[in-house]
Design a protein around this motif. Structure first.
Motif, PDB file in Angstrom:
ATOM      1  N   ALA A 247      42.616  38.617  31.416  1.00  0.00           N
ATOM      2  CA  ALA A 247      42.406  39.307  30.144  1.00  0.00           C
ATOM      3  C   ALA A 247      42.669  40.802  30.279  1.00  0.00           C
ATOM      4  O   ALA A 247      43.085  41.456  29.320  1.00  0.00           O
ATOM      5  N   VAL A 248      42.439  41.347  31.484  1.00  0.00           N
ATOM      6  CA  VAL A 248      42.605  42.794  31.677  1.00  0.00           C
ATOM      7  C   VAL A 248      43.470  43.149  32.886  1.00  0.00           C
ATOM      8  O   VAL A 248      43.973  44.268  32.967  1.00  0.00           O
ATOM      9  N   GLY A 347      39.430  35.170  20.474  1.00  0.00           N
ATOM     10  CA  GLY A 347      40.440  36.143  20.082  1.00  0.00           C
ATOM     11  C   GLY A 347      40.747  37.102  21.228  1.00  0.00           C
ATOM     12  O   GLY A 347      40.023  37.168  22.223  1.00  0.00           O
ATOM     13  N   LYS A 348      41.805  37.862  21.087  1.00  0.00           N
ATOM     14  CA  LYS A 348      42.218  38.764  22.164  1.00  0.00           C
ATOM     15  C   LYS A 348      41.154  39.808  22.476  1.00  0.00           C
ATOM     16  O   LYS A 348      40.862  40.095  23.641  1.00  0.00           O
ATOM     17  N   GLU A 349      40.560  40.375  21.440  1.00  0.00           N
ATOM     18  CA  GLU A 349      39.573  41.436  21.657  1.00  0.00           C
ATOM     19  C   GLU A 349      38.292  40.889  22.276  1.00  0.00           C
ATOM     20  O   GLU A 349      37.716  41.492  23.177  1.00  0.00           O
ATOM     21  N   GLY A 350      37.830  39.737  21.770  1.00  0.00           N
ATOM     22  CA  GLY A 350      36.613  39.143  22.325  1.00  0.00           C
ATOM     23  C   GLY A 350      36.808  38.719  23.768  1.00  0.00           C
ATOM     24  O   GLY A 350      35.919  38.898  24.612  1.00  0.00           O
ATOM     25  N   LYS A 352      38.931  39.994  25.900  1.00  0.00           N
ATOM     26  CA  LYS A 352      39.022  41.214  26.702  1.00  0.00           C
ATOM     27  C   LYS A 352      37.634  41.835  26.892  1.00  0.00           C
ATOM     28  O   LYS A 352      37.289  42.294  27.994  1.00  0.00           O
ATOM     29  N   GLU A 353      36.817  41.816  25.847  1.00  0.00           N
ATOM     30  CA  GLU A 353      35.480  42.396  25.936  1.00  0.00           C
ATOM     31  C   GLU A 353      34.622  41.651  26.958  1.00  0.00           C
ATOM     32  O   GLU A 353      33.870  42.263  27.725  1.00  0.00           O
ATOM     33  N   GLU A 356      35.617  42.837  30.338  1.00  0.00           N
ATOM     34  CA  GLU A 356      35.155  44.201  30.603  1.00  0.00           C
ATOM     35  C   GLU A 356      33.655  44.242  30.888  1.00  0.00           C
ATOM     36  O   GLU A 356      33.188  45.011  31.738  1.00  0.00           O
ATOM     37  N   GLU A 424      29.825  38.124  31.783  1.00  0.00           N
ATOM     38  CA  GLU A 424      29.271  38.748  30.573  1.00  0.00           C
ATOM     39  C   GLU A 424      27.927  38.148  30.177  1.00  0.00           C
ATOM     40  O   GLU A 424      27.214  38.722  29.343  1.00  0.00           O
TER      41      GLU A 424
END
Length: 446
Positions: A247-248, A347-350, A352-353, A356, A424
Motif C-alpha cells: 500500500a505504501v 478503498g485506496k485511502e483506507g 493506505k491509512e 501507515e 492498525e
C-alpha cells in the motif's frame, strides 16, 4: 433400499459394483491390510446431541480460549476487515461453490476473479495476475519452477537467506522433485548480500533470483540494481512481498521484478490459527503464458455485451499435463472474493491509512521497548511494521509470562532475538500496556 442413511447406493448397487471388480464383500477390498492394525471396536464417539446441547457444549469449550493481544507476525498478521466482507462471502452462491468447470457459464465468479486480478496487478505494479494460489509459500515455489521453465537450459535458482524460512522449506520441497537446484544468497547485516548474489550469478546457469520485501526480519531492503544484475545473466528477478505492505512501499514492478509473489492474508483475512490464506502471483506480459493457474480475461459476447472468459493459457495447463509449467488449474475463489471485497470497501485511502497506522505503531513500540533497557537493536536497518530486537533475558519465559497476561509477545527468531509486529488493530493504549507488562515482569524478578 439404502444400507446407510447418507449413502445413495442401494444393496443392489453395491452388489453390482462388487461383481464388476470381482470381489465378494466390501471387506475383501481391505484384504491387504494386516489384521493387527484394523479397528475391531466401535468408534469412540459420544451419543448424538440435540441442537441446544451442542450449543452449550461449544460455549463451555470456548471458555477455555484465551484471547491474546497480538504483537507477532512472521507472515500472518492481525489486520482488521470491515464486517461487510464476512457477510458478503457467506452468501450461499459464494460459500458453497467450487472452481467452475464450465467456466463461462459462471459469469459472476469470473467477474470477481477478473476484478481480483486487476487489483493485484495494480497493487504489485505488474502487467498481469493469475486467479490466485494456495498461499505465499507455494506461490514462491511456483515462481521458481516458472523461472526454470522460462530459462529452459538453466536449472539453478538463487534464494536470499532473508526470506521467510517457512517459504524456503516449501521452495526446497518443490525443487527436490523437479530437478531444480536451490542455492542461497548470504545475509549481511540482516539484508541480502549483493556481492554474494552477483558472484553466484556470474557463475552462470541461474534461471531466477528470489528475494523478499520487507524481508523476514521486517527490514525494508534496497534492491536498486538487482533486476539489472539478473537480466544481464538472463535470469528472472522474483520478489516476494506481504500484500498489505505494498500500500505504501515501492512495488515489485518499480523494482524491475519479472514476477511478484507473496501472501495475501494481510488483506483482511482472519489469522484463523494459520489458514486459509491466499497466495498471489503476478508477472510481466512477456511471461504470461508461463503463469500457472487460471487467468480471466474480459471480452464481448455475440450481442456486444461485456463477458468474461478463461484466457491466455496454453492447453498444456489442463490437457497435456506433462508439458505444463504446473498442474495447478484451480483457484481459491472464495479467498480471492474476500480480498476483492476488502480492497473495494477499504478503498485506496483506507488501505493506505491502515498501512501507515501499522508503520507508526511499530516504530512507537520499537522506541518504547528500547527505553525499558531490556532490549537492544538487532539490526541498524529501516523497517516497516515488523522488527527484531535482542533481549537480555530468557525469551521463552518472557513469552510464557506475557501469554498469561494476555499478550502474544512476538516470534522467537533465536535464543536472543524476538521479532515483533504491529498492525492498525493495535492502539497506543495496548502498546503501552504491553510494554508496562514487560517492565513489571522484569522488575518483579529484580
Amino acid at each position: 433400499m439404502m444400507q446407510y442413511k447418507y449413502f445413495p447406493h442401494t444393496e443392489e448397487d453395491v452388489r453390482l459394483m462388487l461383481d464388476k471388480i470381482g470381489v465378494q464383500t466390501l471387506d475383501d477390498l481391505y484384504a491387504d491390510v494386516p489384521d493387527s492394525v484394523r479397528l475391531k471396536d466401535g468408534y469412540a464417539l459420544p451419543e448424538a446431541f440435540s441442537e441446544i446441547e451442542l450449543r452449550k457444549l461449544f460455549e463451555e469449550m470456548s471458555m477455555y480460549n484465551q484471547p491474546l493481544t497480538v504483537f507477532a507476525g512472521a507472515g500472518c498478521y492481525d489486520h482488521y476487515a470491515p464486517s461487510v466482507v464476512q457477510n458478503l462471502i457467506e452468501r450461499s452462491e459464494f460459500l458453497t461453490s467450487y472452481t467452475p468447470y464450465q467456466a463461462e457459464i459462471s459469469q459472476g465468479t469470473l467477474h470477481y476473479i477478473f476484478e481480483y486480478q486487476s487489483m493485484m496487478a495494480e497493487l504489485t505494479g505488474m502487467d498481469i495476475s493469475n486467479a490466485s494460489m494456495y498461499d505465499g509459500a507455494t506461490a514462491t515455489a511456483e515462481a521458481a519452477m516458472m523461472a526454470v521453465a522460462h530459462a529452459k537450459k538453466a536449472n539453478r535458482v538463487l534464494v536470499s537467506e532473508t526470506i521467510d524460512p517457512k517459504t524456503l522449506r516449501v521452495v526446497n520441497t518443490y525443487a527436490r522433485f523437479h530437478g531444480i537446484q536451490i542455492d542461497t544468497i548470504a545475509t549481511k547485516d540482516g539484508v541480502t548480500d549483493k556481492v554474494d548474489m552477483e558472484q553466484k550469478l556470474n557463475k552462470g546457469g541461474v534461471a531466477g533470483v528470489i528475494v523478499q520485501q520487507p524481508n523476514y526480519f521486517g527490514i525494508v531492503e534496497d534492491y536498486t540494481g538487482y533486476a539489472d544484475l539478473c537480466h544481464n545473466q538472463k535470469a528472472l528477478f522474483i520478489m516476494n512481498s506481504i500484500a498489505a505492505d505494498l500500500a505504501v512501499l515501492k512495488t515489485p514492478g518499480e523494482w524491475g521484478a519479472d514476477v511478484a509473489v507473496g501472501e495475501g492474508q494481510s488483506l483482511g483475512i482472519p489469522m484463523s490459527f494459520g489458514g486459509p490464506g491466499i497466495g498471489y502471483m503476478c508477472c510481466t506480459e512477456k511471461l504470461m503464458r508461463k503463469l500457472p493457474g487460471r487467468i480471466v480475461g474480459m471480452t464481448k459476447d455475440n450481442r456486444g455485451q461485456r463477458a468474461f472468459v478463461l484466457t491466455l493459457q496454453a492447453r498444456e495447463q489442463h490437457i497435456r499435463r506433462q508439458k505444463a509449467t504446473s498442474n495447478i488449474c484451480s483457484n481459491q475463489s472464495l479467498m480471492a472474493l474476500y480480498v476483492t471485497i476488502y480492497l473495494s470497501v477499504m478503498g485506496k485511502e483506507g488501505f493506505k491509512e491502515a498501512a501507515e497506522l501499522s508503520y507508526a505503531g511499530a516504530h512507537y513500540l520499537y522506541d518504547a521497548l528500547l527505553k525499558t533497557g531490556y532490549f537492544k537493536p538487532t539490526y541498524q536497518q529501516p523497517f516497516f511494521n515488523e522488527f527484531c530486537l535482542t533481549y537480555d533475558g530468557d525469551i521463552d519465559q518472557l513469552q510464557e509470562e506475557c501469554t498469561l497476561m494476555g499478550f502474544m509477545a512476538g516470534v522467537k527468531i533465536d535464543e536472543h532475538t524476538l521479532m515483533f509486529a504491529v498492525t492498525e488493530q493495535r492502539t497506543q493504549e495496548e502498546i503501552d500496556d504491553f510494554v508496562n507488562t514487560i517492565q513489571t515482569l522484569r522488575e518483579e524478578k529484580a
